[in-house]
Enzyme design. Structure first.
Site, mmCIF file in Angstrom:
data_model
loop_
_atom_site.group_PDB
_atom_site.id
_atom_site.type_symbol
_atom_site.label_atom_id
_atom_site.label_comp_id
_atom_site.label_asym_id
_atom_site.label_seq_id
_atom_site.Cartn_x
_atom_site.Cartn_y
_atom_site.Cartn_z
ATOM 1 N N LYS A 78 0.844 -1.199 0.000
ATOM 2 C CA LYS A 78 0.000 0.000 0.000
ATOM 3 C C LYS A 78 0.883 1.254 0.000
ATOM 4 O O LYS A 78 1.913 1.284 0.688
ATOM 5 C CB LYS A 78 -0.898 -0.034 1.247
ATOM 6 C CG LYS A 78 -1.991 1.030 1.255
ATOM 7 C CD LYS A 78 -2.862 0.915 2.511
ATOM 8 C CE LYS A 78 -4.027 1.899 2.483
ATOM 9 N NZ LYS A 78 -4.886 1.808 3.687
ATOM 10 N N SER A 158 -9.916 1.940 2.516
ATOM 11 C CA SER A 158 -8.967 2.660 1.697
ATOM 12 C C SER A 158 -7.952 1.777 0.986
ATOM 13 O O SER A 158 -7.357 2.211 0.003
ATOM 14 C CB SER A 158 -8.222 3.684 2.553
ATOM 15 O OG SER A 158 -7.367 3.043 3.487
ATOM 16 N N SER A 182 -10.394 -0.174 6.753
ATOM 17 C CA SER A 182 -9.725 -0.033 5.458
ATOM 18 C C SER A 182 -9.014 -1.280 4.955
ATOM 19 O O SER A 182 -8.553 -1.300 3.818
ATOM 20 C CB SER A 182 -8.717 1.117 5.503
ATOM 21 O OG SER A 182 -9.377 2.349 5.454
#
Lengths: 495, 95
Positions: A78, A158, A182
């Site tokens: 990420k 997210s 997320s």
């Protein structure tokens, strides 16, 4: 040989150990998949040449009998994780061009374990969002599509790029971070497994901060077993994070299997929402039946402050964000928009660099922390947060793990729910409470909705009892026998 | 306790974010919507409840006061939009 990109971590490692294929071949197969999958926009930076070098080093270690826990396993990271010399922008324009001179502790642990980085995964800007629509680098396309409907769907957020990359077999697994859901919500939307460990289990050092009392890293994988393997490699005490907890990291994979006989599974009444889609209700009941049939004891519990979790979160998280994001000033790194003086340079850089969602949350956070409102909003929220955590402590006197849906719907179309911030916030209604209490929780794909889209069930555990969460998660995975695959894989990348 | 345009301007000033005059009205409306939704927390009895700032029940650890692997000056300056002679460059701040 089956397609290398279809292998889980466990199976890839077995293949590497037996010499069925090399780490380089595995990474090459993923590099091809990453390049073929660019239209999904899962990656905001590809590091495929460096990945090949890492894979060659893995092959040397495999040959020398020095293989690590994740030797040769290609991952997506990420964009919130700082990776030395590589694009690390939290998918925000304000970190334009930022290449950190250091490595986050979690990714350092992964490289130490022999993992390979394919690139940086797309995400909502500063991890603020539930659809990946707030990324400066554009939306991510969910590899799943609703039956008979060609509209692109969001991957959740997210950690949307991470979940989509794993679901589309563009990475064996990926790192995510979870502040209010997320990891779990995008995992549910993409039909993969997402695990948020206990707060303090994974070091936050080098992870770009959103809300420091909530942020926690975790793995996004295709199976619960992979989740256990990868979590072990990510975890560990880190003196550089003052909230890192100094307890030994168990061999989580060893906790899997053994069934759920006698396990006390809590079902919280307050998670049964008005207007909840019937298919979510049905799936939840299926989950309850699986556990009962497996010999678990189903216990009805009450978490009375559940409905206050979201509004509490939307004070605490923006407050912490407004403080954490004060460092982006256009002076030391990232974007600068010149102004007439220093103050105007700050104000213009921040107006230009932050997207609308981030600006709005900074303003809310600034307001609830400002003189005259601090007690009424921020302290009040911290007190309600204590009540929410207390609900869980009381429940865990009677149960070992709590079973809930992960999200109140399957993936929705890009652009939906964008007009009403509170409708978007509701995506996290089942995930935020465990975040506020710092508890470990996993989302496991458990079924399909009427449109053929994946739905997840969530298991929430006691602090630092990831082992029970994983064991129960593994049981649920076997019971659900979720074999469906996204259209991206079954119909081919070009369709 | 509705937020008006002046309040938005004041908060944005505190947060160092430039806001166009034309956007103030819409932002005030959005913030009011969110704050009205948050108001429901007042229903919760929190008398005598300690505010929870951390979920980890631990005292912050201390370390020995020794230099550790700090970044070099060049590392720190490498990402700056503008540097000169080993310094960050900022607009003039004193007259």
């Amino acid at each position: 040989m089956s397609n290398l990109t279809d292998l889980t971590i466990a199976r890839a490692q077995a293949g590497l150990a037996q010499g069925d294929f090399s780490a380089r071949e595995l990474t090459d197969a993923y590099a091809t998949a990453v390049e073929a999958g660019r239209e999904l926009n899962s990656f905001v930076a590809e590091t495929l040449d460096a990945a090949r070098d890492q894979a060659d080093a893995s092959d040397r270690r495999l040959k020398d009998g020095e293989a690590g826990l994740l030797e040769g396993v290609p991952l997506a990271i990420k964009d919130l994780f700082c990776t030395k010399g590589v694009h690390s922008a939290a998918c925000s324009h304000i970190l334009n061009g930022f290449k950190p001179p250091y490595e986050s502790s979690v990714t350092a642990n992964l490289w130490q374990a022999g993992a390979v980085m394919l690139g940086k995964a797309n995400m909502d800007e500063f991890a603020m969002g539930s659809s990946n629509m707030t990324s400066y680098y554009g939306a991510v396309v969910n590899p799943w599509r609703r039956e008979g409907d060609s509209r692109p769907l969001v991957p959740g957020g997210s950690s949307g790029g991470s979940a989509a990359a794993v679901a589309a077999h563009m990475a064996v697994a990926a790192t995510g971070t979870d502040t209010g859901g997320s990891i779990r919500q995008p995992a549910a939307f993409c039909g993969v497994v997402g695990m948020k460990p206990t707060y303090g289990r994974c070091s936050r050092w080098g992870i770009i901060a959103f809300a420091s009392s909530l942020d926690q890293a975790g793995p996004i994988t295709r199976t619960v077993e992979d989740s256990a393997i990868m979590l072990r490699a990510m975890s560990g005490y880190d003196a550089k994070d003052s909230t890192s907890v100094n307890t030994p990291v168990p061999n989580y994979a060893a906790a899997l299997g053994g069934g759920v006989k006698g396990l006390r599974v809590g079902v919280p009444a307050e998670y049964r929402l008005d207007n909840m889609p019937a298919e979510i209700e049905v799936l939840w009941q299926k989950g309850i039946d699986w556990f009962r049939d497996g010999g678990a004891e189903i216990v009805d519990i009450s978490l009375p402050h559940t409905k206050y979790a979201l509004p509490t979160y939307y004070i605490v998280a923006p407050a912490e964000a407004s403080s954490n994001l004060a460092r982006y000033d256009g002076i030391r790194f990232g974007l600068r928009e010149p102004g007439a003086d220093l103050r105007e340079t700050y104000c213009k850089s921040r107006a230009e660099g932050f997207g609308a969602e981030v600006r709005q949350r900074i303003l809310i956070g600034t307001y609830v922390l400002s003189a005259g409102y601090y007690d009424a909003y921020y302290l009040k929220a911290q007190r309600v947060r204590a009540r929410i955590a207390e609900d869980f402590s009381k429940a865990y006197e009677k149960v070992d793990v709590i079973l809930t849906p992960t999200a109140p719907s399957a993936a929705f179309a890009a652009g939906e729910k964008m007009d009403d911030p509170i409708a978007m916030y509701l995506n996290d209604v089942f995930t935020v409470p465990a975040s506020l209490a710092g508890l470990p929780a996993i989302s496991v794909p458990a079924g399909l909705d009427d449109g053929g889209l994946p739905l997840g069930l969530q298991l929430i555990g006691k602090p630092f009892d990831e082992e029970t969460v994983l064991r129960a998660g593994g049981f649920m995975e076997d019971a659900a026998n979720f074999m469906a695959q996204p259209q991206w894989l079954t119909e081919g990348a070009a369709s | 306790m509705a937020i008006d345009k002046a309040t938005v301007l004041r908060i944005a000033g505190l947060a160092h974010i430039e806001v166009e005059e034309s956007a103030l009205e819409g932002m005030a409306e959005e913030l009011n919507g969110i704050l009205a939704w948050i108001e429901q927390l007042n229903e919760v009895d929190t008398d005598g409840v300690e505010p929870m700032s951390s979920v980890v029940d631990m005292t912050l650890p201390q370390r020995d006061d020794e230099a550790n692997d700090v970044a070099t000056r060049d590392d720190l300056l490498a990402n700056a939009p503008e540097t000169e002679g080993g310094f960050f460059v900022v607009p003039k701040v004193v007259e």
